[in-house]
Scaffold this active site. Structure first.
Site, PDB file in Angstrom:
ATOM      1  N   SER A   1       5.358   4.611   1.458  1.00  0.00           N
ATOM      2  CA  SER A   1       6.167   5.723   0.956  1.00  0.00           C
ATOM      3  C   SER A   1       6.358   6.832   1.976  1.00  0.00           C
ATOM      4  CB  SER A   1       5.530   6.327  -0.293  1.00  0.00           C
ATOM      5  OG  SER A   1       5.407   5.350  -1.294  1.00  0.00           O
TER       6      SER A   1
ATOM      7  N   LEU B   1       9.025  12.264  -3.318  1.00  0.00           N
ATOM      8  CA  LEU B   1       9.132  13.183  -2.190  1.00  0.00           C
ATOM      9  C   LEU B   1      10.537  13.244  -1.602  1.00  0.00           C
ATOM     10  CD1 LEU B   1       7.586  14.883   0.001  1.00  0.00           C
ATOM     11  CD2 LEU B   1       7.583  12.784   1.332  1.00  0.00           C
TER      12      LEU B   1
ATOM     13  N   SER C   1       0.813  -1.207   0.000  1.00  0.00           N
ATOM     14  CA  SER C   1       0.000   0.000   0.000  1.00  0.00           C
ATOM     15  C   SER C   1       0.850   1.261   0.000  1.00  0.00           C
ATOM     16  CB  SER C   1      -0.897   0.016   1.229  1.00  0.00           C
ATOM     17  OG  SER C   1      -1.694  -1.133   1.211  1.00  0.00           O
TER      18      SER C   1
ATOM     19  N   ARG D   1       3.468  23.492   5.469  1.00  0.00           N
ATOM     20  CA  ARG D   1       3.711  23.227   4.052  1.00  0.00           C
ATOM     21  C   ARG D   1       3.024  24.210   3.119  1.00  0.00           C
ATOM     22  NH1 ARG D   1       3.206  16.692   4.684  1.00  0.00           N
ATOM     23  NH2 ARG D   1       5.274  16.484   5.609  1.00  0.00           N
TER      24      ARG D   1
ATOM     25  N   ASN E   1       1.404  14.340  10.892  1.00  0.00           N
ATOM     26  CA  ASN E   1       0.126  14.142  11.568  1.00  0.00           C
ATOM     27  C   ASN E   1      -0.757  13.122  10.859  1.00  0.00           C
ATOM     28  OD1 ASN E   1      -0.223  15.324  14.011  1.00  0.00           O
ATOM     29  ND2 ASN E   1      -1.091  17.238  13.239  1.00  0.00           N
TER      30      ASN E   1
ATOM     31  N   GLU F   1      10.111  16.285   4.478  1.00  0.00           N
ATOM     32  CA  GLU F   1      10.263  17.493   5.274  1.00  0.00           C
ATOM     33  C   GLU F   1      11.351  17.304   6.323  1.00  0.00           C
ATOM     34  OE1 GLU F   1       6.679  19.829   5.926  1.00  0.00           O
ATOM     35  OE2 GLU F   1       6.964  19.413   8.046  1.00  0.00           O
TER      36      GLU F   1
ATOM     37  N   LEU G   1      -0.489  19.282   9.089  1.00  0.00           N
ATOM     38  CA  LEU G   1       0.924  19.380   9.425  1.00  0.00           C
ATOM     39  C   LEU G   1       1.598  18.060   9.089  1.00  0.00           C
ATOM     40  CD1 LEU G   1       1.036  21.223  12.867  1.00  0.00           C
ATOM     41  CD2 LEU G   1       1.222  22.165  10.557  1.00  0.00           C
TER      42      LEU G   1
ATOM     43  N   TRP H   1      -7.637  -7.524  -4.763  1.00  0.00           N
ATOM     44  CA  TRP H   1      -9.073  -7.539  -5.033  1.00  0.00           C
ATOM     45  C   TRP H   1      -9.493  -6.084  -5.179  1.00  0.00           C
ATOM     46  CZ3 TRP H   1     -13.019 -11.598  -3.738  1.00  0.00           C
ATOM     47  CH2 TRP H   1     -12.441 -12.879  -3.652  1.00  0.00           C
TER      48      TRP H   1
HETATM   49  C1  LIG Z   1       5.427  10.378  -0.362  1.00  0.00           C
HETATM   50  C2  LIG Z   1       4.596  10.576   0.861  1.00  0.00           C
HETATM   51  C3  LIG Z   1       5.221  10.721   2.089  1.00  0.00           C
HETATM   52  C4  LIG Z   1       4.469  10.891   3.234  1.00  0.00           C
HETATM   53  N1  LIG Z   1       5.117  11.053   4.417  1.00  0.00           N
HETATM   54  C5  LIG Z   1       4.397  11.201   5.546  1.00  0.00           C
HETATM   55  C6  LIG Z   1       5.036  11.372   6.783  1.00  0.00           C
HETATM   56  O1  LIG Z   1       6.246  11.395   6.867  1.00  0.00           O
HETATM   57  N2  LIG Z   1       4.290  11.492   7.884  1.00  0.00           N
HETATM   58  C7  LIG Z   1       2.943  11.447   7.826  1.00  0.00           C
HETATM   59  O2  LIG Z   1       2.317  11.533   8.872  1.00  0.00           O
HETATM   60  N3  LIG Z   1       2.304  11.283   6.664  1.00  0.00           N
HETATM   61  C8  LIG Z   1       2.992  11.173   5.514  1.00  0.00           C
HETATM   62  N4  LIG Z   1       2.337  11.024   4.319  1.00  0.00           N
HETATM   63  C9  LIG Z   1       0.910  10.841   4.294  1.00  0.00           C
HETATM   64  C10 LIG Z   1       0.573   9.415   4.635  1.00  0.00           C
HETATM   65  O3  LIG Z   1       1.547   8.562   4.118  1.00  0.00           O
HETATM   66  C11 LIG Z   1      -0.740   8.949   4.061  1.00  0.00           C
HETATM   67  O4  LIG Z   1      -1.715   9.851   4.328  1.00  0.00           O
HETATM   68  C12 LIG Z   1      -1.139   7.625   4.665  1.00  0.00           C
HETATM   69  O5  LIG Z   1      -0.133   6.697   4.436  1.00  0.00           O
HETATM   70  C13 LIG Z   1      -2.421   7.113   4.103  1.00  0.00           C
HETATM   71  O6  LIG Z   1      -2.625   5.809   4.581  1.00  0.00           O
HETATM   72  P1  LIG Z   1      -3.979   5.058   4.398  1.00  0.00           P
HETATM   73  O7  LIG Z   1      -3.920   3.896   5.284  1.00  0.00           O
HETATM   74  O8  LIG Z   1      -5.087   5.983   4.591  1.00  0.00           O
HETATM   75  O9  LIG Z   1      -4.043   4.614   2.898  1.00  0.00           O
HETATM   76  P2  LIG Z   1      -2.986   4.069   1.840  1.00  0.00           P
HETATM   77  O10 LIG Z   1      -1.729   3.647   2.463  1.00  0.00           O
HETATM   78  O11 LIG Z   1      -2.931   5.049   0.749  1.00  0.00           O
HETATM   79  O12 LIG Z   1      -3.651   2.761   1.340  1.00  0.00           O
HETATM   80  C14 LIG Z   1      -4.770   2.727   0.516  1.00  0.00           C
HETATM   81  C15 LIG Z   1      -5.236   1.326   0.449  1.00  0.00           C
HETATM   82  O13 LIG Z   1      -6.471   1.239  -0.174  1.00  0.00           O
HETATM   83  C16 LIG Z   1      -6.481   0.216  -1.103  1.00  0.00           C
HETATM   84  N5  LIG Z   1      -7.473   0.528  -2.118  1.00  0.00           N
HETATM   85  C17 LIG Z   1      -7.652   1.696  -2.767  1.00  0.00           C
HETATM   86  N6  LIG Z   1      -8.671   1.591  -3.612  1.00  0.00           N
HETATM   87  C18 LIG Z   1      -9.147   0.342  -3.502  1.00  0.00           C
HETATM   88  C19 LIG Z   1     -10.202  -0.366  -4.122  1.00  0.00           C
HETATM   89  N7  LIG Z   1     -10.950   0.181  -5.045  1.00  0.00           N
HETATM   90  N8  LIG Z   1     -10.408  -1.639  -3.773  1.00  0.00           N
HETATM   91  C20 LIG Z   1      -9.632  -2.229  -2.846  1.00  0.00           C
HETATM   92  N9  LIG Z   1      -8.643  -1.601  -2.227  1.00  0.00           N
HETATM   93  C21 LIG Z   1      -8.399  -0.332  -2.550  1.00  0.00           C
HETATM   94  C22 LIG Z   1      -5.087   0.169  -1.607  1.00  0.00           C
HETATM   95  O14 LIG Z   1      -4.769  -1.102  -2.112  1.00  0.00           O
HETATM   96  C23 LIG Z   1      -4.307   0.431  -0.344  1.00  0.00           C
HETATM   97  O15 LIG Z   1      -4.141  -0.751   0.356  1.00  0.00           O
HETATM   98  C24 LIG Z   1       3.078  10.900   3.154  1.00  0.00           C
HETATM   99  C25 LIG Z   1       2.455  10.771   1.933  1.00  0.00           C
HETATM  100  C26 LIG Z   1       3.203  10.660   0.783  1.00  0.00           C
HETATM  101  C27 LIG Z   1       2.509  10.653  -0.541  1.00  0.00           C
END
Ligand SMILES: Cc1cc2nc3c(=O)[nH]c(=O)nc-3n(C[C@H](O)[C@H](O)[C@H](O)COP(=O)(O)OP(=O)(O)OC[C@H]3O[C@@H](n4cnc5c(N)ncnc54)[C@H](O)[C@@H]3O)c2cc1C
Ligand code: HEM
Ligand code: SF4
Ligand code: F3S
Ligand code: FES
Lengths: 570, 131, 255, 144
Positions: free
Chosen positions: A49, A246, A45, A280, A388, A249, A385, A159
């Site tokens: 990153s 990226l 996922s 940011r 967060n 920060e 931020l 899936w």
């Molecule tokens: C490059 C980068 C660096 C970052 N660094 C930081 C940081 O240092 N500190 C911080 O706090 N935040 C950071 N963020 C933000 C943070 O990483 C994300 O907001 C967070 O990881 C989101 O996690 P999540 O669990 O919500 O979803 P995600 O990790 O985005 O996962 C999404 C999931 O949904 C699934 N999915 C999507 N659509 C479907 C579908 N239709 N059917 C089935 N499955 C689906 C995908 O397979 C995946 O498993 C960063 C973001 C980026 C882009």
């Protein structure tokens, strides 16, 4: 007959939020059957990153306070955060950092053995807990590995979920396609947690994984849930050129400088108190102002950029604390940050908006929760931020996981299964998309869409560009891209790509309409035609509901507990 | 036809129960011990002069020298164990399946015992002057 | 206000001058339909920073939508895009065309993994092996209460396992390992390296348990220190080292 | 079963000298020499059993082996034995975790510490010593 399987709890999405929810649920009740549905292999996922840090107050003995974390978050949000929600985040986080420690998280350590923290933008204390510069990756690993302890979690790797099935009163199940076989399934369940992450691939210059498309958001949207605050898109100051990957920060947190073509640390003009570590939105705007006023650089691709200087940190510190970005910049840009200056430019990085939930992560539909970036419980208001977000994923992953179990344990009325909805969904994706015809290339349409978003709804926005953008998106929508040339069943990513595009078009519309309606500048939403924040008219959240023609827009009040909005200065 | 000695069954049972780490410790142990002993064996040939050492008389004489016969017996046992276990390892990695793997294990133990028995026969018979 | 120009526009305008093109040969095979692998050739334009993944996605976008390939992060952290590139297992997103020094780039699915279609392979076995070695801290107090603090761990103790923590489960090591080439029951370098990762963690108490798990006929002893796993690992994990150190415990060289 | 079901690289992939450097060559030389020695060992036991046929039988059999081919074969066995022994010692040390490097934070570009010069030198020495032993063996056998 449509193939069908059944779980008690379905978790859609396997990023930090999804996996944390799975553990919370499995831990609370080892009897319930949990299915993690992910369009990627679970551990791939986008969360892997995340680089820089996870915010939490760990050093109260050294002067940090939870109160300060709350206020920094609220101020960072430009006062659009729901303050009770921000409070919940900050209160819960320290415990979660220790919990991760006990599950094996390789946090970076101080010499005394305690977990280390680094400075991050917008905070008044160094409170970004880190593990080198691969925080998200290590957290994902820790959570995925911890999931292995529980026998009642099942992984539905690759899936693709397409829709939410409910009878108008409560959640019943979802529909999904198993990618490896191409089989269309209904997955029945008592409760659902949506954790499908952000939608940053709406922009072509983006730090996100290529899979971060809004199909999860759109699924909820089509099922009648509201999308909230979608106009707030975060642009991270330092996306490296040419890839847009990226540069955390944390690089500035460790002491990196941003420079203009006069060799000045230009941030002194915009946020003298915090310099490069201002939030940011402010840093990104400052960079764009410098570029627009002719003090930027041109990258060899012809793109305007600014410079990030890390050379003074020294090779050893870079290797120790920023090993990941060192690898990235050497490999992808051919630059060793210890020797040369990096070319960076503001890049699409986070969606403050998402599925509208309350403080508990509950959506408007009974039995459905949302957590992580897909959700908008209004922790981040109009500007998140750094550090967060992973915190939010972890806290609301846990909260929603436990609440969903409570809900299941209470027992759910066995309402008749709405077969017609499944049939309608099958028709929508197979007749409408899979067997569609046309000669527009969906991949080119997707490129045009993301380019349009980049061009028209970037760091600075104005009426003309936003309206143009919306017009363009609607033109693209009308073209004949709804067809899948790959006719095989097995691993048909052409099919899922077109479904992703379908959701991108609808979501892009919501972003643009929200941005057009918000005639003020607040947080990440900076309008050149309305340069001031306007609390009298716009201190509210935006809601968008699905409708066949165009989204229905509403507003929602902001919860203010202790902190009255004041001018935001750093 | 070579008949397997009575302890075969018992050994097979033991092998079946052994952890892989025990087997491999034996594999390394036999190799280490063999290094020294084989060196003595070869050096003795060389000190006698390679061609001369192969004369019938000198070979018989060597066999009848009890410590040397003992050395040969030990080398025989060590290298049979080491060699056939090595073969077992290779065969195990070549193809999988319950029946195949059982066959490989038992086959190798049997061959190992067979070779030891056959070699011992020579040593014992010459040593006790049964020719 | 001066709007920023479109990045995409700028990219295309500069691309014309500097790009050259290469031949990309993609292995195509759908076990449900085809009897054997065939190769399709495409001419794709490349820049000095173009990665193999970008080239493949370019083909998918413009020439043939049906290429089956797994990818996500495009920055070598998710572990999706392992494949055999010009004969060696590598990450497509972490291999620049320019560093291959060849006008022809051949991409094939990873060896030792069953093919789903084209470049996408099944990972079930790798995930199962990973699961099998109990890849989590084993101790009694894994749950926190309100006054829990961290378990102290010095930077030196962290150094003992952090390198093995870098594993992205891409499977390249399993694809390169000579034992894996014929032994489909071998736990494999990926899982063994993870067993070591947890054994070496000062917070863990599950060493004996884990050593027992990997001490079986297709366990750790099927590694012959060929080292190919470490040579192809894109993250510096060095499974070969982890495995030998783990075996050091079992042979009594370490405790 | 369709060979693609597992898509294993097979024995061909096991050898693969070009792609994985000297370590892989050592790997399959170890295997081949092990098997070769086992073959020789069995033959040797059979050979010595001819002693039971008395002087005539022994000499008869000895004549069969005291040929140029026989000597070349023995030379090969000497080489195999030396390589297998020396490399075996290296492998055992490695398996015990000796000389495989210490865990440390890896820095890009990642050079695996286990693939270090100590072990490479070990492999080359095994090959060189085997070659020397073969020359020496030839000198002894053909030099009479
Ligand atoms: C490059 C980068 C660096 C970052 N660094 C930081 C940081 O240092 N500190 C911080 O706090 N935040 C950071 N963020 C933000 C943070 O990483 C994300 O907001 C967070 O990881 C989101 O996690 P999540 O669990 O919500 O979803 P995600 O990790 O985005 O996962 C999404 C999931 O949904 C699934 N999915 C999507 N659509 C479907 C579908 N239709 N059917 C089935 N499955 C689906 C995908 O397979 C995946 O498993 C960063 C973001 C980026 C882009
Ligand atoms: C006396 C010195 C010897 C030493 C130090 C030695 C050492 C070793 C070692 C350490 C291995 C394990 C290799 C691995 O697991 O990667 C091995 C394998 C093997 N040995 Fe020996 N050995 C010796 C002699 C012999 C002899 C004389 C024979 C023949 C009878 C033999 C036959 C084998 C076989 C067949 C293998 C399996 C091959 C493999 O797994 O690579 N060895 N040896
Ligand atoms: S050890 Fe290296 S090659 Fe193997 S799966 Fe992990 S990251 Fe990939
Ligand atoms: S390649 Fe295989 S043999 Fe061992 S050292 Fe690595 S696991
Ligand atoms: S796409 Fe994630 S590792 Fe290559």
């Amino acid at each position: 007959m449509v193939s069908s399987i059944e779980f008690d709890l379905i978790i859609c999405g396997s990023g930090l939020a999804g996996l944390r929810a799975a553990i919370a649920a499995a831990h609370k009740n080892s009897k319930i059957k949990i299915g993690i549905v992910s369009k990627l292999q679970v551990m791939r996922s986008h969360s892997v990153s995340a680089e820089g840090g996870t915010a939490a107050v760990l050093f109260e003995d050294e002067g940090d306070t939870i109160e300060s974390h709350i206020y920094d978050t609220v101020k960072g949000s430009d006062f659009l955060a729901d303050q009770d929600v921000a409070e919940r985040l900050c209160m819960e986080m320290p415990k979660q950092v220790y919990q991760l420690d006990r599950w094996g998280m390789p946090w970076s350590r101080r010499n005394d053995g305690r977990i280390d923290q680094r400075a991050f933008g917008g905070y008044s204390f160094p409170r970004a807990t880190y593990a080198s510069d691969k925080v998200g990756f290590f957290e994902m690993q820790t959570l995925y590995d911890t999931c292995q302890k529980y026998d009642n979690i099942e992984y539905l790797n690759e899936w693709f979920a397409t829709s939410i099935i409910h009878d108008g009163k409560q959640f019943m199940g979802i529909t999904a396609i198993e990618l490896s076989s191409g089989t269309f399934y209904t997955i029945k369940g008592k409760a659902l947690i949506i954790a499908t992450g952000g939608a940053g691939r709406l922009y072509s210059f983006s730090t996100y994984a290529l899979s971060s498309t809004p199909d999860g958001l759109d699924m909820a949207f089509r099922a009648g849930m509201a999308l909230k605050d979608m106009e707030f898109v975060q642009f991270h100051p330092t996306g490296i050129l040419p890839s847009g990957i990226l540069i955390t920060e944390g690089a500035r947190g460790e002491g990196g400088y941003l420079l203009n073509n006069k060799g000045e640390r230009f941030m002194k003009k915009y946020a003298a108190g915090k310099m490069e570590l201002a939030p940011r939105d402010i840093v990104s705007r400052s960079m764009m102002t410098e570029i627009n006023e002719g003090r930027g650089f041109k990258h060899e691709t012809g793109v305007d950029c600014m410079k990030l200087d890390l050379r003074h940190l020294g090779d050893e510190k870079i290797k120790e604390k920023l090993g990941g970005i060192r690898e990235i910049s050497i490999k992808f840009s051919g630059i060793d940050p210890a020797e040369e200056i990096l070319d960076v430019r503001p890049v699409c990085h986070y969606m403050m908006g998402g599925i509208h939930t309350d403080i508990d992560g509950a959506t408007e539909l009974k039995g459905v929760w949302a957590a992580g970036e897909a959700a908008c419980n209004s922790t981040h208001g109009s500007n998140r931020l750094g550090a967060n977000s992973t915190s939010e994923c972890i806290v609301w992953g846990k909260i929603t996981g436990e609440l969903a179990v409570d809900y299941i344990e209470k027992g759910i009325p066995n309402n008749p299964w709405p077969h017609h909805l499944v049939a309608a969904e099958e028709k929508r994706i197979y007749d409408g998309i899979f067997r569609g015809h046309g000669d527009a290339n969906p991949y080119e349409i997707r490129q045009e869409l993301t380019d349009t978003m980049n061009e028209r709804a970037y760091v600075y926005r104005d009426e003309k560009n936003l309206v143009e953008g919306l017009k363009k998106i609607r033109q693209l929508k009308e073209q004949t891209w709804k067809h899948v040339d790959d006719k095989a069943k097995e691993y048909n990513t052409n099919f899922t790509n077109v479904m992703e595009l379908d959701s991108m078009i609808r979501t892009a519309e919501v972003v643009l309409i929200g941005a057009i309606n918000r005639k003020e500048s607040r947080g990440a939403h900076a309008r050149t035609d309305y340069t001031k924040r306007d609390d009298a008219n716009f201190l509210h959240h935006t809601l968008a509901y699905y409708d066949l023609k165009e989204p229905i827009m509403k507003t929602h009040p902001v919860t203010i507990t202790k902190y009255q909005p004041v001018e935001r200065k750093y | 036809m070579l008949r397997l000695p009575w302890y075969t069954e018992w050994l097979l049972c033991l092998v079946n129960k052994m952890r892989e780490s025990h087997i491999m410790k034996i594999h390394y142990g036999t190799a280490l011990a063999a290094i020294g002993l084989v060196a003595v064996h070869i050096l003795m040939r060389l000190t006698q002069g390679f061609a001369e050492s192969l004369e019938y008389e000198s070979v018989i004489e060597n066999y009848k020298f009890l410590p040397y016969a003992g050395l040969l017996e030990i080398i025989l046992i060590l290298l049979s164990i080491h060699g056939f276990n090595g073969l077992r390892v290779i065969l195990l990695e070549l193809k999988q399946g319950r029946i195949y793997e059982k066959a490989v294990s038992y086959g190798c133990v049997a061959a190992m015992i067979g070779l030891i028995a056959y070699g011992s026969r020579t040593i014992i018979m010459v040593n006790t002057g049964m020719i | 206000m001066a709007q920023t120009p479109s990045i995409a526009e700028e990219k295309t305008s500069s691309a014309v001058s500097s790009s050259k093109s290469i031949t990309l040969r993609i292995a195509r095979f759908n076990p449900q339909k085809d009897s054997d692998t065939s190769f399709m050739e495409f001419k794709v334009p490349v820049e000095k920073w173009t990665t193999v993944l970008e080239a493949i996605l370019d083909v998918k976008k413009h020439f043939d939508h049906s290429v089956a390939v797994r990818y996500s992060c495009r920055q070598a952290t998710c572990g999706s895009c392992g494949m055999v590139i010009n004969g060696k297992p590598r990450l497509a997103c972490f291999t620049k065309i320019s560093e291959l020094n060849s006008d022809t780039v051949t991409v094939e699915p990873m060896h030792n993994f069953p093919i789903i279609r084209d470049l996408a392979v099944r990972f079930d076995r790798l995930f199962n092996s990973h699961h099998k070695v109990k890849p989590y801290l084993i101790r009694d107090d894994t749950d926190v209460s309100s006054d829990t603090k961290e378990i102290l761990q010095s930077p030196e103790e962290l150094e003992q396992f952090i390198q093995f923590s870098n594993c992205i489960k891409c499977g390249l090591c399993n694809s390169a390992c000579p034992t894996m080439a014929t032994d489909s029951s071998f736990v494999g370098p990926q899982a063994l390296a993870q067993a070591y990762r947890y054994v070496a963690d000062s917070r863990d108490k599950g060493k004996d348990n884990r050593l027992k798990i990997i001490d079986e006929s297709h366990g750790i002893w099927r590694c012959h220190f060929a080292g190919s796993c470490s040579q192809v690992c894109p993250k510096g994990v060095d499974p070969a080292m982890g495995i030998q150190l783990l075996r050091g415990y079992m042979l009594g060289f370490r405790s | 079963m369709n060979p693609h079901d597992e898509h294993k690289e097979g024995i061909g992939g096991m050898a693969n000298p070009g792609r994985y450097g000297i370590e892989r060559i050592a790997y399959w030389l170890m295997r081949l020499t092990g098997l070769g020695l086992l073959g020789y060992f069995i033959a040797h036991i059979y050979e010595t059993s001819n002693i039971l046929r008395g002087q005539v039988g022994w000499d008869e059999f000895l004549d069969l082996t005291q040929t140029t081919e026989g000597h070349l074969f023995l030379t090969l066995v000497i080489g195999m034995c030396v390589f297998h022994t020396v490399n075996g010692i290296r492998v055992m040390l490695g398996h015990g975790g000796i000389g495989v490097g210490k865990p440390a934070r890896p820095d890009y570009p990642y050079l695996p510490a286990s693939q270090n010069s100590q072990h490479k030198i070990g492999i080359y020495s095994a090959i060189v010593l085997a070659a020397i032993a073969m020359v020496y063996g030839m000198a002894v056998m053909f030099g009479e």
